[in-house]
Scaffold this active site. Sequence first.
Site, PDB file in Angstrom:
ATOM      1  N   TYR A   1       8.274   7.435   2.336  1.00  0.00           N
ATOM      2  CA  TYR A   1       7.593   6.502   3.095  1.00  0.00           C
ATOM      3  C   TYR A   1       5.985   6.651   2.989  1.00  0.00           C
ATOM      4  CZ  TYR A   1       6.018   5.036   8.052  1.00  0.00           C
ATOM      5  OH  TYR A   1       5.634   4.560   9.295  1.00  0.00           O
TER       6      TYR A   1
ATOM      7  N   LYS B   1       9.792   3.026   2.215  1.00  0.00           N
ATOM      8  CA  LYS B   1       9.430   2.258   3.342  1.00  0.00           C
ATOM      9  C   LYS B   1       7.904   2.144   2.964  1.00  0.00           C
ATOM     10  CE  LYS B   1       8.550   2.383   8.180  1.00  0.00           C
ATOM     11  NZ  LYS B   1       8.711   3.121   9.559  1.00  0.00           N
TER      12      LYS B   1
END
Length: 330
Positions: free
Chosen positions: A142, A170
């Site tokens: 992330y 992400k």
Amino acid sequence: MTNPSPAPRPFGRTLCAMVTPFTEAGALDLDGAQRLADRLVARGCDGLVLNGTTGESPTTSDAEKAALVRAVREAVGDRASVVAGVGTSDTRHTIDLTLQAEQAGADGVLVVTPYYNRPPQDAVEAHFRDVADASGLPLALYDIPARTGTRIEPETLIRLAEHPRIVAVKDCSYDFLGTQKVLSRTNLAYYAGCDEHILALYAVGAAGCVSTVANVIPRYVDSVLTAFDAGDTSGAARRQRQATPLVEAMMAAGLPGTVTAKALLTALGLPSGPVRPPLRAAGPDATDRLLAAYGQVTTADEEVVAEDLVAAEELVAAEDRTPHARRRPR
């Protein structure tokens, strides 16, 4: 003509960064979580990200995180992937949460860059490798430097892509050039983590999205990607643009996405509950603005469907007027 398939989709295509429902007293609402998860999957989400920022991970305990994963896994079965957020500023704690998520039935984990202590890139890389080595679960990294203070540099991502269990990103980096650089040099599956970037990132080869807005309009978010995959790029762009008022109201109006998502879910009578301190609920004026934006998008959705039906009828009529055209069965 349909568009070629994007990158591999280890966790699905349309993932929702799901809120964590609480009771009015502030306790974990597992029944509400199961009902919300079932609704999201039934309306187009093939993956759910739990215990992320939208899921209020800073204020839920380790035991609550595990219980949520188990409950949602039970609710959705094999209809959707379940990805558990496990990121912390402590590598040991992150590994503990990863092992806990694996035991609870998660399909993968979302690991954010260590925040606040701001490690340099070699330490960031070592952190992710240590977590990846600790379990059998695939990792999505992330990248959200606005929250963590440290980004995952493209060259670091390119090196990390060599690890067999580091499979996805992400992306909330707001570095479109860097993202394309990694896409062009690795097989990492990219997921747009910013709702305004869903179509743009998908168009250059991303696997899909991890959407906060999907908490309230899951079918609509999925329809953007479905239209693009079907070759209807103008329809996909129209749908993305028509979601702008709601994306702005939920993600760029000064309130965290958790607060705005829960305000809308509560107003719509869906499982949600309060937010935990230090977050505070949206006030009446903010909720009214959110509902107005929601109404714009849902009205636009009806209009798009009607336009699509008219276009299909016009196409059939045009084919019928063409000499020797093969008539479609009525």
